[in-house]
Design a protein around this motif. Structure first.
Motif, PDB file in Angstrom:
ATOM      1  N   LEU A  25       0.835  -1.202   0.000  1.00  5.61           N
ATOM      2  CA  LEU A  25       0.000   0.000   0.000  1.00  5.61           C
ATOM      3  C   LEU A  25       0.869   1.252   0.000  1.00  5.61           C
ATOM      4  N   ILE A  26       1.939   1.237   0.778  1.00  7.75           N
ATOM      5  CA  ILE A  26       2.861   2.377   0.806  1.00  7.75           C
ATOM      6  C   ILE A  26       3.469   2.603  -0.576  1.00  7.75           C
ATOM      7  N   GLU A  27       3.878   1.540  -1.234  1.00 10.13           N
ATOM      8  CA  GLU A  27       4.467   1.664  -2.569  1.00 10.13           C
ATOM      9  C   GLU A  27       3.459   2.238  -3.562  1.00 10.13           C
ATOM     10  N   TYR A  28       2.227   1.794  -3.452  1.00 14.60           N
ATOM     11  CA  TYR A  28       1.200   2.284  -4.377  1.00 14.60           C
ATOM     12  C   TYR A  28       0.947   3.774  -4.148  1.00 14.60           C
ATOM     13  N   ILE A  29       0.808   4.179  -2.889  1.00 20.54           N
ATOM     14  CA  ILE A  29       0.571   5.591  -2.576  1.00 20.54           C
ATOM     15  C   ILE A  29       1.777   6.439  -2.982  1.00 20.54           C
ATOM     16  N   THR A  30       2.982   5.916  -2.768  1.00 23.80           N
ATOM     17  CA  THR A  30       4.195   6.650  -3.126  1.00 23.80           C
ATOM     18  C   THR A  30       4.253   6.932  -4.623  1.00 23.80           C
ATOM     19  N   ASN A  31       3.837   5.978  -5.420  1.00 20.49           N
ATOM     20  CA  ASN A  31       3.924   6.106  -6.880  1.00 20.49           C
ATOM     21  C   ASN A  31       2.639   6.640  -7.513  1.00 20.49           C
ATOM     22  N   TYR A  32       1.706   7.079  -6.687  1.00 19.46           N
ATOM     23  CA  TYR A  32       0.433   7.583  -7.204  1.00 19.46           C
ATOM     24  C   TYR A  32       0.619   9.050  -7.594  1.00 19.46           C
ATOM     25  N   ARG A  33       1.321   9.269  -8.707  1.00 22.61           N
ATOM     26  CA  ARG A  33       1.685  10.638  -9.087  1.00 22.61           C
ATOM     27  C   ARG A  33       1.397  10.959 -10.547  1.00 22.61           C
ATOM     28  N   PRO A  46       6.487  14.573  -4.082  1.00 19.39           N
ATOM     29  CA  PRO A  46       6.159  15.671  -5.007  1.00 19.39           C
ATOM     30  C   PRO A  46       5.190  15.207  -6.089  1.00 19.39           C
ATOM     31  N   ASN A  47       4.278  16.105  -6.463  1.00 22.72           N
ATOM     32  CA  ASN A  47       3.285  15.841  -7.511  1.00 22.72           C
ATOM     33  C   ASN A  47       2.355  14.682  -7.167  1.00 22.72           C
ATOM     34  N   SER A  48       2.194  14.422  -5.893  1.00 22.89           N
ATOM     35  CA  SER A  48       1.318  13.329  -5.488  1.00 22.89           C
ATOM     36  C   SER A  48      -0.132  13.664  -5.826  1.00 22.89           C
ATOM     37  N   ARG A  49      -0.857  12.654  -6.275  1.00 20.55           N
ATOM     38  CA  ARG A  49      -2.285  12.808  -6.557  1.00 20.55           C
ATOM     39  C   ARG A  49      -3.137  12.393  -5.358  1.00 20.55           C
ATOM     40  N   VAL A  50      -2.478  12.129  -4.241  1.00 23.33           N
ATOM     41  CA  VAL A  50      -3.181  11.746  -3.017  1.00 23.33           C
ATOM     42  C   VAL A  50      -3.330  12.981  -2.138  1.00 23.33           C
ATOM     43  N   LEU A  51      -4.543  13.265  -1.729  1.00 22.17           N
ATOM     44  CA  LEU A  51      -4.846  14.438  -0.923  1.00 22.17           C
ATOM     45  C   LEU A  51      -5.409  14.003   0.422  1.00 22.17           C
ATOM     46  N   ARG A  52      -5.302  14.904   1.385  1.00 21.07           N
ATOM     47  CA  ARG A  52      -5.828  14.620   2.719  1.00 21.07           C
ATOM     48  C   ARG A  52      -6.960  15.588   3.049  1.00 21.07           C
ATOM     49  N   SER A  53      -7.925  15.101   3.803  1.00 21.18           N
ATOM     50  CA  SER A  53      -9.068  15.939   4.163  1.00 21.18           C
ATOM     51  C   SER A  53      -9.531  15.594   5.572  1.00 21.18           C
ATOM     52  N   SER A  54     -10.358  16.474   6.110  1.00 24.47           N
ATOM     53  CA  SER A  54     -10.943  16.247   7.431  1.00 24.47           C
ATOM     54  C   SER A  54     -12.332  15.644   7.276  1.00 24.47           C
ATOM     55  N   ALA A  55     -12.621  14.643   8.087  1.00 22.84           N
ATOM     56  CA  ALA A  55     -13.940  14.005   8.058  1.00 22.84           C
ATOM     57  C   ALA A  55     -14.725  14.302   9.334  1.00 22.84           C
ATOM     58  N   LEU A  56     -14.343  15.352  10.055  1.00 23.02           N
ATOM     59  CA  LEU A  56     -15.005  15.662  11.319  1.00 23.02           C
ATOM     60  C   LEU A  56     -16.386  16.276  11.081  1.00 23.02           C
ATOM     61  N   PRO A 103       0.065  11.510  13.284  1.00 23.42           N
ATOM     62  CA  PRO A 103       1.038  10.812  12.425  1.00 23.42           C
ATOM     63  C   PRO A 103       0.445   9.543  11.818  1.00 23.42           C
ATOM     64  N   SER A 104       0.902   9.215  10.615  1.00 22.08           N
ATOM     65  CA  SER A 104       0.433   8.026   9.916  1.00 22.08           C
ATOM     66  C   SER A 104       1.617   7.299   9.303  1.00 22.08           C
ATOM     67  N   PHE A 105       1.496   5.996   9.172  1.00 24.91           N
ATOM     68  CA  PHE A 105       2.568   5.232   8.540  1.00 24.91           C
ATOM     69  C   PHE A 105       2.659   5.535   7.041  1.00 24.91           C
ATOM     70  N   LEU A 106       1.702   6.314   6.520  1.00 20.46           N
ATOM     71  CA  LEU A 106       1.715   6.703   5.110  1.00 20.46           C
ATOM     72  C   LEU A 106       2.261   8.110   4.885  1.00 20.46           C
ATOM     73  N   ASP A 107       2.724   8.777   5.931  1.00 20.34           N
ATOM     74  CA  ASP A 107       3.128  10.179   5.802  1.00 20.34           C
ATOM     75  C   ASP A 107       4.196  10.386   4.735  1.00 20.34           C
ATOM     76  N   ASP A 108       5.229   9.567   4.734  1.00 21.05           N
ATOM     77  CA  ASP A 108       6.293   9.734   3.737  1.00 21.05           C
ATOM     78  C   ASP A 108       5.759   9.544   2.321  1.00 21.05           C
ATOM     79  N   ALA A 109       4.862   8.592   2.154  1.00 19.61           N
ATOM     80  CA  ALA A 109       4.282   8.354   0.832  1.00 19.61           C
ATOM     81  C   ALA A 109       3.390   9.517   0.407  1.00 19.61           C
ATOM     82  N   LEU A 110       2.695  10.116   1.363  1.00 20.59           N
ATOM     83  CA  LEU A 110       1.787  11.217   1.046  1.00 20.59           C
ATOM     84  C   LEU A 110       2.523  12.506   0.712  1.00 20.59           C
ATOM     85  N   ASN A 111       3.744  12.630   1.159  1.00 25.38           N
ATOM     86  CA  ASN A 111       4.502  13.870   0.964  1.00 25.38           C
ATOM     87  C   ASN A 111       5.370  13.849  -0.286  1.00 25.38           C
TER      88      ASN A 111
END
Length: 235
Positions: free
Chosen positions: A132-140, A177-187, A167-175
């Motif tokens: 999953l980390i590899e997929y998120i990392t390369n989702y660009r 450059p040019n990532s197509r993965v975005l973060r949002s609040s669900a509160l 903190p999340s175990f996906l933080d490095d993958a989410l950061n």
């Protein structure tokens, strides 16, 4: 032929009465509208209760109405109880199965994908986590649809401590450059009176600077559909 004679006294009198009535209504309505538009007034219980009652009625009355032609179609992939039992009731969503669902949505050419799964902690399957980390990392790639993940928020222990990102175990993958993965609040906020979810929080302020804004999922999706741009990221 129509008469061009001037209006009679009675007609003038009725006109003046209508004008006085109109001005009187405006004199009452405009200040009242201004008052209820103020946050401190608009959020008073005796007003919000009436508003909630009316909105609940309208939503129930029109819930079966067909959407307008401009509505964006939605598809829900629900991990229901039957599926969870087939998966042997895991404590967390299996990352390999979650990855398969994401890839399925990408292959279906969804415009936007939102994954409503808590992903701050790794699972018990290190191999599935790594994939999953590899997929998120390369989702660009630019042709990929925006992929939105809910961002956990850690609130301060007291009023002096500002909220921060969990903190999340996906933080490095989410950061990446040019990532197509975005973060949002669900509160969201539940109604104290009946426990009904009526209001989502538009954004969350993170940290002590004005730049630390985490948009809600709804706001982020709206902007992506409207402007086809990336939403603001946490600085």
């Amino acid at each position: 032929m129509k008469s061009n004679s001037p209006p009679s006294f009675a007609q003038k009198s009725r006109l003046m009465q209508h004008l006085r009535s109109l001005f009187l209504r405006l004199a009452i309505a405009l200040p009242a509208f201004t008052l209820i538009s103020l946050p401190g007034i608009a959020n008073m219980p005796f007003l919000t209760d009436k508003e909630d009652t009316v909105m609940d009625f309208l939503m129930e009355a029109f819930q079966a109405s067909p959407p307008p032609g401009t509505a964006v179609p939605l598809a829900f992939i629900d991990i229901d109880d039957r599926t969870y039992r087939i998966w042997d009731d895991p404590l967390q969503i299996p990352r390999d199965k979650l990855l398969n669902l994401i890839q399925f949505a990408v292959a279906a050419e969804a415009r936007i994908i939102y994954v409503d799964v808590e992903l701050s902690r790794p699972s018990c399957d290190a191999t599935a986590d790594r994939k999953l980390i590899e997929y998120i990392t390369n989702y660009r790639s630019a042709h990929l649809p925006p992929l939105i993940l809910p961002q956990g928020i850690r609130h301060g222990l007291d009023e002096t401590e500002s909220p921060s990102l969990r903190p999340s175990f996906l933080d490095d993958a989410l950061n990446q450059p040019n990532s197509r993965v975005l973060r949002s609040s669900a509160l969201f906020d539940l109604d104290d009176a009946d426990g009904v979810l009526r209001r989502w929080r538009i954004f969350e302020k993170i940290g002590d600077t004005d730049e630390g804004i985490l948009p809600s999922t709804q706001l982020l999706v709206y902007r992506l559909l409207r402007d086809s741009v990336h939403a603001p990221q946490i600085v």
